[in-house]
Design an enzyme around this catalytic site. Structure first.
Site, PDB file in Angstrom:
ATOM      1  N   CYS A 144      51.212  48.910  23.269  1.00  0.00           N
ATOM      2  CA  CYS A 144      51.344  48.022  22.102  1.00  0.00           C
ATOM      3  C   CYS A 144      50.023  47.784  21.396  1.00  0.00           C
ATOM      4  CB  CYS A 144      51.935  46.684  22.540  1.00  0.00           C
ATOM      5  SG  CYS A 144      53.538  46.853  23.318  1.00  0.00           S
ATOM      6  N   CYS A 193      48.100  45.524  25.942  1.00  0.00           N
ATOM      7  CA  CYS A 193      48.650  46.611  26.758  1.00  0.00           C
ATOM      8  C   CYS A 193      48.559  47.940  25.994  1.00  0.00           C
ATOM      9  CB  CYS A 193      50.116  46.342  27.069  1.00  0.00           C
ATOM     10  SG  CYS A 193      50.398  44.868  28.053  1.00  0.00           S
ATOM     11  N   CYS A 239      59.976  42.240  26.934  1.00  0.00           N
ATOM     12  CA  CYS A 239      58.951  42.813  27.798  1.00  0.00           C
ATOM     13  C   CYS A 239      57.801  41.818  27.998  1.00  0.00           C
ATOM     14  CB  CYS A 239      58.456  44.129  27.188  1.00  0.00           C
ATOM     15  SG  CYS A 239      57.299  45.012  28.227  1.00  0.00           S
ATOM     16  N   CYS A 240      57.341  41.190  26.903  1.00  0.00           N
ATOM     17  CA  CYS A 240      56.266  40.182  27.018  1.00  0.00           C
ATOM     18  C   CYS A 240      56.729  38.979  27.841  1.00  0.00           C
ATOM     19  CB  CYS A 240      55.829  39.702  25.641  1.00  0.00           C
ATOM     20  SG  CYS A 240      54.568  40.718  24.852  1.00  0.00           S
ATOM     21  N   CYS A 245      52.228  37.343  21.857  1.00  0.00           N
ATOM     22  CA  CYS A 245      52.951  37.597  23.117  1.00  0.00           C
ATOM     23  C   CYS A 245      53.959  36.502  23.420  1.00  0.00           C
ATOM     24  CB  CYS A 245      51.997  37.579  24.310  1.00  0.00           C
ATOM     25  SG  CYS A 245      50.507  38.463  24.117  1.00  0.00           S
TER      26      CYS A 245
HETATM   27  S1  SF4 Z   1      52.187  43.758  25.068  1.00  0.00           S
HETATM   28 FE1  SF4 Z   1      53.752  45.388  25.040  1.00  0.00          FE
HETATM   29  S2  SF4 Z   1      53.714  46.390  27.048  1.00  0.00           S
HETATM   30 FE2  SF4 Z   1      52.554  44.461  27.197  1.00  0.00          FE
HETATM   31  S3  SF4 Z   1      54.010  43.014  27.990  1.00  0.00           S
HETATM   32 FE3  SF4 Z   1      54.093  42.817  25.746  1.00  0.00          FE
HETATM   33  S4  SF4 Z   1      55.661  44.279  25.019  1.00  0.00           S
HETATM   34 FE4  SF4 Z   1      55.199  44.740  27.200  1.00  0.00          FE
END
Ligand code: SF4
Length: 226
Positions: free
Chosen positions: A199, A196, A113-114, A222
Site C-alpha cells: 500500500c 506496508c 485489512c488495516c 489506517c
Molecule cells: S496498509 Fe495495506 S497491507 Fe498494511 S494493513 Fe493496511 S491494507 Fe493491509
C-alpha cells in the site's frame, strides 16, 4: 479530565517537543508508550525519548508486510539506543488471513485489512496503557489538522500526545540531520510516508507527502488516528 487536558494542550502550543515528551514521561511514567512506524517523525520522537529516559517504552505495529528497510531500521534503533522494541502483531498470520478472507485482502478491502492487521492489535495493546505518543503532524492531512498536542483519545480510551503537531516535514529532517539520527533510506528515494509494502509507493512530482499511501484508492488513513 477532558477540560484540564484541553487547557494543558493550549499551554503546550508554545512548548518544545522535547519539553512535551518530558512532561508526558513525568505524568504517565511506565504507562506511557511511543507508537513508532519508524517514519521520519517517529525517529525524532525515539531520539527525544531516549534522551529523557534510559527505559523508553516503544512499540511498533508489525503487520508482517513492512519494507525490508523498515525491519532493518528497527534493528538499527535497537542497537544504537540499546532499547528493545515491542512488536505488536495481528492475531492472524498472513496465511490465516488469506485462508479466512482472501488472498491480498489489501487490494479488495484495505479497510478490513488495516482493521485486522493494525487497528485490532493496537486496540488490544493499548487496553491497559495510560497514554500513547504519536508522530502526528497537523499539516499531514485534513483529518490531522485539528489534532491537539495532548487530548483524550476516545477511540482507544487513553491520553494521546502529539509532540510534533506543530512541526513541518522540513522541521523533522532538520532535526534528523542536526542530531545525526538514522532514518529509513526510502525517504531519500521518494517515499516521504512509509507503511506496508503493498500500500505504499514513491510519490510523483507535484504529489502531496502522503499521496503514495493507498495511492489509487480513496483511503487516506489506517483507522488509528481519528
Ligand atoms: S496498509 Fe495495506 S497491507 Fe498494511 S494493513 Fe493496511 S491494507 Fe493491509
Amino acid at each position: 479530565m477532558g477540560e484540564s487536558l484541553e487547557l494543558t494542550s493550549r499551554q503546550m502550543e508554545s512548548w518544545s517537543a522535547s519539553d512535551i515528551v518530558l512532561w508526558a514521561l513525568d505524568h504517565y511514567g511506565d504507562g506511557l508508550w511511543l507508537a513508532s512506524s519508524f517514519g521520519a517523525e517517529d525517529m525524532v520522537l525515539i531520539d527525544l525519548m531516549c534522551q529523557k529516559t534510559p527505559h523508553p517504552h516503544i512499540f511498533t505495529l508489525d503487520t508482517g508486510l513492512l519494507f525490508p528497510e523498515t525491519y532493518d531500521l528497527i534493528k538499527t534503533v535497537e542497537e544504537r539506543y540499546r532499547v528493545s522494541i515491542t512488536r505488536v502483531v495481528p492475531e492472524l498470520t498472513l496465511e490465516e488471513q488469506k485462508a479466512r478472507f482472501q488472498d491480498a485482502l489489501w487490494q479488495q478491502n484495505p479497510d478490513l485489512c488495516c482493521q485486522l492487521r493494525k487497528v485490532m492489535p493496537l486496540e488490544r495493546f493499548l487496553q491497559d496503557k495510560k497514554a500513547w505518543i504519536t508522530g502526528i503532524r497537523r499539516d499531514q492531512t485534513t483529518v490531522r489538522a485539528a489534532s491537539p498536542i495532548v487530548g483524550w483519545d476516545t477511540r482507544f480510551q487513553l491520553v494521546k500526545i502529539n509532540p510534533l503537531a506543530r512541526w513541518t516535514y522540513r522541521d523533522v529532517f532538520r532535526y534528523l540531520v542536526a542530531h545525526q539520527v538514522p532514518y529509513n533510506p526510502l525517504h531519500d528515494q521518494g517515499y516521504p510516508s512509509i507503511g506496508c509494502v503493498p500500500c505504499t509507493r514513491a510519490i510523483r512530482p507535484g504529489e502531496a507527502l502522503r499521496d503514495g499511501r493507498w495511492a489509487e484508492k480513496e483511503k487516506t488513513e489506517c483507522g488509528l488516528h481519528q
